[in-house]
Design an enzyme around this catalytic site. Sequence first.
Site, PDB file in Angstrom:
ATOM      1  N   GLY A   1      22.806  38.026  28.480  1.00  0.00           N
ATOM      2  CA  GLY A   1      23.526  38.689  29.582  1.00  0.00           C
ATOM      3  C   GLY A   1      23.199  37.730  30.656  1.00  0.00           C
ATOM      4  O   GLY A   1      22.430  36.779  30.720  1.00  0.00           O
TER       5      GLY A   1
ATOM      6  N   TYR B   1      16.981  38.785  28.113  1.00  0.00           N
ATOM      7  CA  TYR B   1      17.640  37.555  28.473  1.00  0.00           C
ATOM      8  C   TYR B   1      19.175  37.310  27.736  1.00  0.00           C
ATOM      9  O   TYR B   1      19.902  36.547  28.362  1.00  0.00           O
ATOM     10  CB  TYR B   1      16.893  36.294  27.423  1.00  0.00           C
ATOM     11  CG  TYR B   1      15.644  36.180  28.335  1.00  0.00           C
ATOM     12  CD1 TYR B   1      15.683  35.185  29.426  1.00  0.00           C
ATOM     13  CD2 TYR B   1      14.426  36.570  27.855  1.00  0.00           C
ATOM     14  CE1 TYR B   1      14.471  34.920  30.192  1.00  0.00           C
ATOM     15  CE2 TYR B   1      13.220  36.441  28.394  1.00  0.00           C
ATOM     16  CZ  TYR B   1      13.178  35.586  29.405  1.00  0.00           C
ATOM     17  OH  TYR B   1      12.023  35.319  30.264  1.00  0.00           O
TER      18      TYR B   1
ATOM     19  N   GLY C   1      20.969  36.260  33.776  1.00  0.00           N
ATOM     20  CA  GLY C   1      19.753  36.103  34.026  1.00  0.00           C
ATOM     21  C   GLY C   1      18.778  36.376  32.962  1.00  0.00           C
ATOM     22  O   GLY C   1      19.322  36.114  31.772  1.00  0.00           O
TER      23      GLY C   1
ATOM     24  N   HIS D   1      18.852  29.676  24.803  1.00  0.00           N
ATOM     25  CA  HIS D   1      20.029  29.449  25.305  1.00  0.00           C
ATOM     26  C   HIS D   1      19.842  29.230  26.886  1.00  0.00           C
ATOM     27  O   HIS D   1      20.618  28.430  27.163  1.00  0.00           O
ATOM     28  CB  HIS D   1      21.151  30.506  24.944  1.00  0.00           C
ATOM     29  CG  HIS D   1      22.776  30.246  25.315  1.00  0.00           C
ATOM     30  ND1 HIS D   1      23.091  30.874  26.416  1.00  0.00           N
ATOM     31  CD2 HIS D   1      23.439  29.235  24.702  1.00  0.00           C
ATOM     32  CE1 HIS D   1      24.379  30.410  26.672  1.00  0.00           C
ATOM     33  NE2 HIS D   1      24.532  29.505  25.664  1.00  0.00           N
ATOM     34  N   ASP D   2      19.427  30.222  27.477  1.00  0.00           N
ATOM     35  CA  ASP D   2      19.190  30.227  29.126  1.00  0.00           C
ATOM     36  C   ASP D   2      18.407  28.910  29.397  1.00  0.00           C
ATOM     37  O   ASP D   2      18.818  28.409  30.294  1.00  0.00           O
ATOM     38  CB  ASP D   2      18.575  31.429  29.324  1.00  0.00           C
ATOM     39  CG  ASP D   2      19.345  32.916  29.424  1.00  0.00           C
ATOM     40  OD1 ASP D   2      20.464  32.488  29.022  1.00  0.00           O
ATOM     41  OD2 ASP D   2      19.201  33.761  29.770  1.00  0.00           O
TER      42      ASP D   2
END
EC number: 3.1.1.4
Length: 57
Positions: free
Chosen positions: A30, A28, A32, A48-49
């Site tokens: 970076g 996760y 995508g 975070h994503d």
Amino acid sequence: NLYQFKNMIQCANRGSRHWLAYADYGCYCGWGGSGTPVDELDRCCKTHDDCYTEAGK
């Protein structure tokens, strides 16, 4: 954004490695992301994503 990613990584690893070393880390950190996070730092990137995904709805 990239600035927030940098701050998150610096906080999580206490400066042990330069934040750019994590631009393509785990599943996760970076661009995508998918699968199961490989460790606590990768789980932090997933969180975070997920937050960005929810904010974009």
